[in-house]
Structures are given as structure tokens and as C-alpha cells.
Design an enzyme around this catalytic site. Structure first.
Site, PDB file in Angstrom:
ATOM      1  N   GLY A  10      36.030  41.179  35.434  1.00 33.46           N
ATOM      2  CA  GLY A  10      35.954  42.024  36.635  1.00 33.46           C
ATOM      3  C   GLY A  10      36.169  43.497  36.326  1.00 33.46           C
ATOM      4  O   GLY A  10      36.244  43.916  35.164  1.00 33.46           O
ATOM      5  N   TYR A  11      36.274  44.256  37.397  1.00 34.08           N
ATOM      6  CA  TYR A  11      36.321  45.725  37.285  1.00 34.08           C
ATOM      7  C   TYR A  11      37.537  46.197  36.466  1.00 34.08           C
ATOM      8  O   TYR A  11      37.392  46.785  35.389  1.00 34.08           O
ATOM      9  CB  TYR A  11      36.347  46.292  38.710  1.00 34.08           C
ATOM     10  CG  TYR A  11      36.557  47.776  38.825  1.00 34.08           C
ATOM     11  CD1 TYR A  11      35.891  48.682  37.996  1.00 34.08           C
ATOM     12  CD2 TYR A  11      37.438  48.296  39.785  1.00 34.08           C
ATOM     13  CE1 TYR A  11      36.089  50.049  38.136  1.00 34.08           C
ATOM     14  CE2 TYR A  11      37.623  49.656  39.932  1.00 34.08           C
ATOM     15  CZ  TYR A  11      36.952  50.532  39.097  1.00 34.08           C
ATOM     16  OH  TYR A  11      37.155  51.874  39.233  1.00 34.08           O
ATOM     17  N   SER A 124      49.574  45.396  44.458  1.00 37.29           N
ATOM     18  CA  SER A 124      48.869  46.452  45.183  1.00 37.29           C
ATOM     19  C   SER A 124      49.846  47.240  46.046  1.00 37.29           C
ATOM     20  O   SER A 124      50.842  46.692  46.541  1.00 37.29           O
ATOM     21  CB  SER A 124      47.812  45.793  46.066  1.00 37.29           C
ATOM     22  OG  SER A 124      47.353  46.704  47.029  1.00 37.29           O
ATOM     23  N   TYR A 149      44.548  39.278  52.690  1.00 29.04           N
ATOM     24  CA  TYR A 149      44.549  39.678  51.265  1.00 29.04           C
ATOM     25  C   TYR A 149      45.902  40.286  50.896  1.00 29.04           C
ATOM     26  O   TYR A 149      46.521  39.931  49.892  1.00 29.04           O
ATOM     27  CB  TYR A 149      43.419  40.678  50.992  1.00 29.04           C
ATOM     28  CG  TYR A 149      43.617  41.434  49.696  1.00 29.04           C
ATOM     29  CD1 TYR A 149      43.420  40.799  48.470  1.00 29.04           C
ATOM     30  CD2 TYR A 149      44.033  42.770  49.693  1.00 29.04           C
ATOM     31  CE1 TYR A 149      43.635  41.488  47.278  1.00 29.04           C
ATOM     32  CE2 TYR A 149      44.240  43.454  48.512  1.00 29.04           C
ATOM     33  CZ  TYR A 149      44.039  42.812  47.302  1.00 29.04           C
ATOM     34  OH  TYR A 149      44.264  43.495  46.127  1.00 29.04           O
ATOM     35  N   LYS A 153      49.097  39.122  48.187  1.00 30.86           N
ATOM     36  CA  LYS A 153      49.764  39.935  47.146  1.00 30.86           C
ATOM     37  C   LYS A 153      51.277  39.890  47.337  1.00 30.86           C
ATOM     38  O   LYS A 153      52.028  39.691  46.391  1.00 30.86           O
ATOM     39  CB  LYS A 153      49.273  41.386  47.192  1.00 30.86           C
ATOM     40  CG  LYS A 153      47.870  41.592  46.674  1.00 30.86           C
ATOM     41  CD  LYS A 153      47.778  41.341  45.176  1.00 30.86           C
ATOM     42  CE  LYS A 153      46.335  41.193  44.740  1.00 30.86           C
ATOM     43  NZ  LYS A 153      46.159  40.566  43.434  1.00 30.86           N
TER      44      LYS A 153
HETATM   45  P1  NAD Z   1      37.287  42.049  40.593  1.00 28.01           P
HETATM   46  O1  NAD Z   1      36.811  41.174  41.691  1.00 28.01           O
HETATM   47  O2  NAD Z   1      36.318  42.942  39.927  1.00 28.01           O
HETATM   48  O3  NAD Z   1      38.008  41.162  39.471  1.00 28.01           O
HETATM   49  C1  NAD Z   1      38.637  39.941  39.755  1.00 28.01           C
HETATM   50  C2  NAD Z   1      38.047  38.891  38.816  1.00 28.01           C
HETATM   51  O4  NAD Z   1      38.688  37.643  39.032  1.00 28.01           O
HETATM   52  C3  NAD Z   1      36.536  38.690  39.036  1.00 28.01           C
HETATM   53  O5  NAD Z   1      35.879  38.813  37.786  1.00 28.01           O
HETATM   54  C4  NAD Z   1      36.441  37.267  39.581  1.00 28.01           C
HETATM   55  O6  NAD Z   1      35.254  36.628  39.168  1.00 28.01           O
HETATM   56  C5  NAD Z   1      37.690  36.628  39.002  1.00 28.01           C
HETATM   57  N1  NAD Z   1      38.242  35.498  39.770  1.00 28.01           N
HETATM   58  C6  NAD Z   1      38.519  35.433  41.092  1.00 28.01           C
HETATM   59  N2  NAD Z   1      39.043  34.239  41.398  1.00 28.01           N
HETATM   60  C7  NAD Z   1      39.099  33.522  40.244  1.00 28.01           C
HETATM   61  C8  NAD Z   1      39.533  32.217  39.912  1.00 28.01           C
HETATM   62  N3  NAD Z   1      40.016  31.373  40.824  1.00 28.01           N
HETATM   63  N4  NAD Z   1      39.441  31.807  38.614  1.00 28.01           N
HETATM   64  C9  NAD Z   1      38.953  32.639  37.665  1.00 28.01           C
HETATM   65  N5  NAD Z   1      38.511  33.882  37.922  1.00 28.01           N
HETATM   66  C10 NAD Z   1      38.591  34.319  39.198  1.00 28.01           C
HETATM   67  O7  NAD Z   1      38.530  42.894  41.167  1.00 28.01           O
HETATM   68  P2  NAD Z   1      39.340  44.094  40.514  1.00 28.01           P
HETATM   69  O8  NAD Z   1      39.132  45.290  41.351  1.00 28.01           O
HETATM   70  O9  NAD Z   1      39.097  44.159  39.051  1.00 28.01           O
HETATM   71  O10 NAD Z   1      40.815  43.591  40.813  1.00 28.01           O
HETATM   72  C11 NAD Z   1      41.585  42.885  39.849  1.00 28.01           C
HETATM   73  C12 NAD Z   1      42.918  42.529  40.465  1.00 28.01           C
HETATM   74  O11 NAD Z   1      43.570  43.731  40.895  1.00 28.01           O
HETATM   75  C13 NAD Z   1      42.815  41.644  41.698  1.00 28.01           C
HETATM   76  O12 NAD Z   1      43.886  40.726  41.683  1.00 28.01           O
HETATM   77  C14 NAD Z   1      42.976  42.618  42.836  1.00 28.01           C
HETATM   78  O13 NAD Z   1      43.490  42.005  43.984  1.00 28.01           O
HETATM   79  C15 NAD Z   1      43.959  43.615  42.245  1.00 28.01           C
HETATM   80  N6  NAD Z   1      43.892  44.930  42.902  1.00 28.01           N
HETATM   81  C16 NAD Z   1      42.701  45.590  42.982  1.00 28.01           C
HETATM   82  C17 NAD Z   1      42.635  46.819  43.629  1.00 28.01           C
HETATM   83  C18 NAD Z   1      41.328  47.552  43.772  1.00 28.01           C
HETATM   84  O14 NAD Z   1      41.250  48.439  44.617  1.00 28.01           O
HETATM   85  N7  NAD Z   1      40.298  47.257  42.961  1.00 28.01           N
HETATM   86  C19 NAD Z   1      43.805  47.385  44.190  1.00 28.01           C
HETATM   87  C20 NAD Z   1      45.002  46.698  44.064  1.00 28.01           C
HETATM   88  C21 NAD Z   1      45.039  45.464  43.406  1.00 28.01           C
HETATM   89  N1  UFG Z   2      36.481  54.930  53.766  1.00 30.20           N
HETATM   90  C1  UFG Z   2      35.475  55.505  54.515  1.00 30.20           C
HETATM   91  N2  UFG Z   2      34.233  54.968  54.425  1.00 30.20           N
HETATM   92  C2  UFG Z   2      33.941  53.891  53.620  1.00 30.20           C
HETATM   93  C3  UFG Z   2      34.977  53.328  52.866  1.00 30.20           C
HETATM   94  C4  UFG Z   2      36.240  53.869  52.968  1.00 30.20           C
HETATM   95  O1  UFG Z   2      35.695  56.471  55.246  1.00 30.20           O
HETATM   96  O2  UFG Z   2      32.786  53.444  53.612  1.00 30.20           O
HETATM   97  C5  UFG Z   2      37.827  55.508  53.844  1.00 30.20           C
HETATM   98  C6  UFG Z   2      38.840  54.517  54.395  1.00 30.20           C
HETATM   99  O3  UFG Z   2      38.857  54.568  55.801  1.00 30.20           O
HETATM  100  C7  UFG Z   2      40.115  55.025  53.744  1.00 30.20           C
HETATM  101  C8  UFG Z   2      39.657  55.603  52.394  1.00 30.20           C
HETATM  102  O4  UFG Z   2      38.258  55.825  52.546  1.00 30.20           O
HETATM  103  O5  UFG Z   2      40.628  56.064  54.514  1.00 30.20           O
HETATM  104  C9  UFG Z   2      39.901  54.674  51.227  1.00 30.20           C
HETATM  105  O6  UFG Z   2      39.359  53.398  51.538  1.00 30.20           O
HETATM  106  P1  UFG Z   2      39.166  52.252  50.445  1.00 30.20           P
HETATM  107  O7  UFG Z   2      38.547  51.086  51.139  1.00 30.20           O
HETATM  108  O8  UFG Z   2      38.457  52.792  49.251  1.00 30.20           O
HETATM  109  O9  UFG Z   2      40.659  51.944  49.978  1.00 30.20           O
HETATM  110  P2  UFG Z   2      41.904  51.376  50.793  1.00 30.20           P
HETATM  111  O10 UFG Z   2      43.005  52.366  50.616  1.00 30.20           O
HETATM  112  O11 UFG Z   2      41.534  51.015  52.175  1.00 30.20           O
HETATM  113  O12 UFG Z   2      42.206  50.006  50.047  1.00 30.20           O
HETATM  114  C10 UFG Z   2      42.358  49.910  48.626  1.00 30.20           C
HETATM  115  C11 UFG Z   2      41.943  48.510  48.162  1.00 30.20           C
HETATM  116  C12 UFG Z   2      42.877  47.485  48.689  1.00 30.20           C
HETATM  117  C13 UFG Z   2      44.285  47.815  48.368  1.00 30.20           C
HETATM  118  C14 UFG Z   2      44.623  49.225  48.811  1.00 30.20           C
HETATM  119  C15 UFG Z   2      45.994  49.642  48.351  1.00 30.20           C
HETATM  120  O13 UFG Z   2      40.630  48.229  48.618  1.00 30.20           O
HETATM  121  O14 UFG Z   2      42.586  46.261  48.064  1.00 30.20           O
HETATM  122  O15 UFG Z   2      43.671  50.155  48.259  1.00 30.20           O
HETATM  123  O16 UFG Z   2      46.080  49.456  46.963  1.00 30.20           O
HETATM  124  F1  UFG Z   2      45.117  46.949  48.972  1.00 30.20           F
END
Ligand code: NAD
Ligand code: UFG
Length: 346
Positions: A10-11, A124, A149, A153
Site C-alpha cells: 500500500g501507500y 491515526s 474507521y 484505530k
Molecule cells: P493503503 O490502503 O494504501 O494500505 C493498506 C494496505 O493493507 C493495502 O495494500 C491493502 O491491500 C492491505 N490490506 C488491507 N486489509 C488487509 C488484510 N486483511 N490482509 C492483508 N492486507 C490487507 O493505506 P495507507 O494509506 O498506506 O495506510 C496504511 C495504514 O496507515 C492503515 O492502517 C491506515 O489506516 C493507516 N493510516 C493512514 C492514514 C492516511 O491518511 N493514509 C492516516 C492515518 C493512519
Molecule cells: N477536502 C476538501 N475536498 C476534498 C477532500 C478534502 O475540501 O475533496 C478537505 C477536507 O474537508 C479537510 C481537508 O481537505 O478539511 C483534509 O481532508 P483529507 O480527507 O485529506 O484528510 P482528513 O484530515 O479528513 O483525514 C485524514 C485521513 C484519515 C485520518 C485523518 C487523521 O484520511 O484517515 O487524516 O489522521 F484519520
């Protein structure tokens, strides 16, 4: 000994795998590819010159996990695997609780059966809920989450805390990410959301590349200087390096564990400490890339907080980690990735 990375395709996982390999670690990835592509593994190879061992498996699949633990000596697990779309979690709460909670319980159970008790977990900033006082420190109270979600967490944090309390052999690190954006400077790996992006930066880059006509800006009447929400955006490579530093701390702790009586639970904010509004991010993207982003005002998005940014001093003091990239570099790298890969990994 290898590091097991769940969700490593993933990312954030793929960027962390790159940093681990570059730092000399052997990496084993387990990912069910539910939200990622096998191509990211190929790209990791191109960047690092090494192919991480990859298992296309689900962390809820005990048999598959057992085979992995039996085949490879694992020193630590970095646990990214999980479902992460806030809006989708409201529509499909069962799927989110099942995948995220049961996934973590199954993984942790197989870890302890195989004597692996070092874990770094993707948490998160969402666990803080809606707080009055900024910046958020690790001592800030935990709040009420606004979606399933977020609750997964908060629950996973609690489960891991309780497991560590019950068995002091566990080293557990909870990393609370703020808003990860950007991509590897090579432009080979980056964020590739399925469908219409939920998050701000992928939406902006898809507008910039012509996949979407304009950005919808969710609300300009918040109690902030320009009326739009403020977030602490952090470069995904900085975030990845945070995991490396957390791993090093666990290794030090494991070496010293005989001498220590303090509980080995670490909680760290990973953010920059700087907040940017949505309008500032749009302007920052234009400054970094020269591309104007058309946007239209939309109503507030349910569950959005007005302001969220970190105090990340603890990560600096205890892990020796701090963010290095600024918002313009984050935008430039996000655009570098998107422009080189207009359709993501496809
Ligand atoms: P992502 O979806 O790109 O990566 C998650 C990966 O986990 C994916 O590759 C998916 O295929 C895999 N996956 C999901 N369920 C699975 C399972 N049951 N078994 C095996 N693989 C599985 O997301 P990301 O942005 O890289 O996030 C990674 C972690 O960080 C997640 O736990 C997410 O909740 C957490 N997180 C992300 C953000 C964000 O904004 N990206 C913010 C806070 C926390
Ligand atoms: N926003 C827009 N337009 C869009 C998308 C987002 O205006 O199309 C705004 C939102 O309203 C917010 C800001 O951009 O004000 C950031 O939004 P994001 O969706 O990028 O991020 P969030 O802060 O809402 O959420 C992210 C992750 C969550 C995590 C949280 C705290 O998506 O998983 O940060 O870590 F829980």
C-alpha cells in the site's frame, strides 16, 4: 531476521519498505492487494535493487500467517494492513470492524505463538477526536471518533495496550499519523486510490492531471483564518523514516530489556507541527507546480474537524525523528508521481 510488513504493497507501507531495504533490513510483505497493486512491489525493486519477499495473503488467514512465520525468522512486525476510507467505513461498518479488529487480533495471536513480540502499529490522529487545545500531544486526551474507521484505530490501540500490559515481553509502538501526502522523490511509488479520491492531495493531483474537472472545497466557514480546515500534512517519506526510527528504538529496547523494568509501550505523533488550510494547500500546489487548481465551494463534509496539527517533540526526543520536507516539496513530489503515472499503477 526479517521485518514483517503487513499492508506493505500500500501507500505508506511501500514507502516504508523502501526505507527499510535501503537501511539494510530484510523485508517480508503480506498484503491481500485489496487496496493496492503488485506493481508497487516491482517499483520497490526498481528503487532499491532488491525484491522484498511478498506473500499475497490476508492477515485474517491464520494458515497463511503460520506458513510465513514458520518459513522466516521475524524480529518485528510493522502493521499497516487495514481498511482506511472514512466515508466507506460509515457505509460498511461490519467490514471495517471485521477486517481491522479481527486482522489485528489474528496477527498478534500468530506473532505470540511464534515468539515475535515486537510490533509497530499504524494509528491515526483521528483517535484524539475533536479537541479544543492545539497542538495535539501524546498526552492530549483521547476523544470520541466520528466514524467506524476511527473507532477501529482507537480500539486497536486499546487492544495492543492491554496486551502489552498483560505481557511485558511485548514492545508495542503506536504511531499516530497526521495527514500523509506526497510520494517517493523518484515518482515510482505513490498514492493510488481506487475510484474517486476521498483525500485532498490525491484529488488535487487528479484535477491537475485532467482526470477530474475541479476540486470540491468542503466548507469555508470554519473558525480558522481563511475559513477552511487546517491539517498537519506530512511527507510520506518522512513518515516511512519514522517507522525506521521506531524499529531502531525497539531493537535497543530488546537489547536492554533485561535491565529495564519500565513498560515498553511507545506512543508517538508523526506530524510536522505545522498546520495548513485547504486554501493554503491549493496555493502551495500551484506554487510548487505552476498548475492552477479550479475549485468550487461545497457544503461542509460531515465529521471534519476545523483544526488538527501535531506537537511531534516526543518523536524527536525519544526516536530522534523529525519531519524534513516542507509543503511545497510534498506537493511537488505528489505531482511528480501523478504526472508520471496518470492512472496510478495501472
Ligand atoms: P493503503 O490502503 O494504501 O494500505 C493498506 C494496505 O493493507 C493495502 O495494500 C491493502 O491491500 C492491505 N490490506 C488491507 N486489509 C488487509 C488484510 N486483511 N490482509 C492483508 N492486507 C490487507 O493505506 P495507507 O494509506 O498506506 O495506510 C496504511 C495504514 O496507515 C492503515 O492502517 C491506515 O489506516 C493507516 N493510516 C493512514 C492514514 C492516511 O491518511 N493514509 C492516516 C492515518 C493512519
Ligand atoms: N477536502 C476538501 N475536498 C476534498 C477532500 C478534502 O475540501 O475533496 C478537505 C477536507 O474537508 C479537510 C481537508 O481537505 O478539511 C483534509 O481532508 P483529507 O480527507 O485529506 O484528510 P482528513 O484530515 O479528513 O483525514 C485524514 C485521513 C484519515 C485520518 C485523518 C487523521 O484520511 O484517515 O487524516 O489522521 F484519520
Amino acid at each position: 531476521m526479517a521485518v514483517l510488513v503487513t499492508g506493505g504493497a500500500g501507500y505508506i507501507g511501500s514507502h516504508t519498505v523502501v526505507e527499510l531495504i535501503l537501511a539494510g533490513y530484510d523485508v517480508v510483505i503480506v498484503d491481500n492487494l485489496s487496496n493496492s497493486s503488485r506493481e508497487s512491489i516491482e517499483r520497490i525493486k526498481t528503487i532499491t535493487g532488491k525484491t522484498p519477499e511478498f506473500y499475497h495473503a490476508d492477515i485474517l488467514d491464520r494458515k497463511a500467517l503460520r506458513e510465513i512465520f514458520a518459513k522466516t525468522e521475524i524480529s518485528c512486525c510493522i502493521h499497516f494492513a487495514g481498511l482506511k476510507a472514512v466515508g466507506e467505513s460509515v457505509e460498511k461498518p461490519w467490514e471495517y470492524y471485521h477486517n481491522n479488529i479481527l486482522g489485528t487480533l489474528t496477527l498478534v495471536d500468530e506473532m505470540r505463538r511464534h515468539g515475535v513480540k515486537n510490533l509497530i502499529f499504524s494509528s491515526s490522529a483521528t483517535v484524539y477526536g475533536d479537541q479544543e487545545t492545539m497542538p495535539l500531544t501524546e498526552a492530549s486526551p483521547l476523544g470520541t471518533c466520528s466514524n467506524p474507521y476511527g473507532f477501529t484505530k482507537a480500539m486497536q490501540e486499546q487492544i495492543l495496550r492491554d496486551i502489552q500490559t498483560a505481557d511485558r515481553e511485548w514492545n508495542v509502538t503506536l504511531l499516530r499519523y497526521f495527514n500523509p501526502i506526497g510520494a517517493h522523490p523518484s515518482g515510482l511509488i505513490g498514492e493510488d486510490p481506487r475510484g474517486i479520491p476521498n483525500n485532498l492531495l490525491p484529488y488535487i493531483t487528479q484535477v491537475a492531471v485532467g482526470r477530474l474537472p475541479h476540486l470540491g472545497l468542503f466548507g469555508d466557514d470554519y473558525d480558522t483564518p481563511d475559513g477552511t480546515c487546517i491539517r498537519d500534512y506530512i511527507h510520506v517519506v518522512d513518515l516511512a523514516i519514522g517507522h525506521l526510527m521506531a524499529l531502531r528504538r525497539i531493537e535497543e529496547q530488546t537489547e536492554q530489556s533485561a535491565l529495564q523494568s519500565a513498560p515498553q509501550l511507545g506512543v508517538y505523533n508523526l506530524g510536522t507541527g505545522n498546520g495548513y488550510s485547504v486554501l493554503e494547500v491549493i496555493a502551495g500546489f500551484t506554487k510548487a507546480t505552476g498548475i492552477e487548481i479550479p475549485w468550487v465551494l461545497k457544503p461542509r463534509r460531515s465529521g471534519d474537524l476545523a483544526v488538527s496539527y501535531a506537537n511531534a517533540d516526543k518523536a524527536w526526543t525519544e526516536l530522534g525523528w523529525e519531519a524534513t520536507y516542507d509543503i511545497h516539496q510534498m506537493c511537488a513530489h505528489a505531482w511528480n508521481w501523478q504526472s508520471k503515472n496518470p492512472n496510478g499503477y495501472e
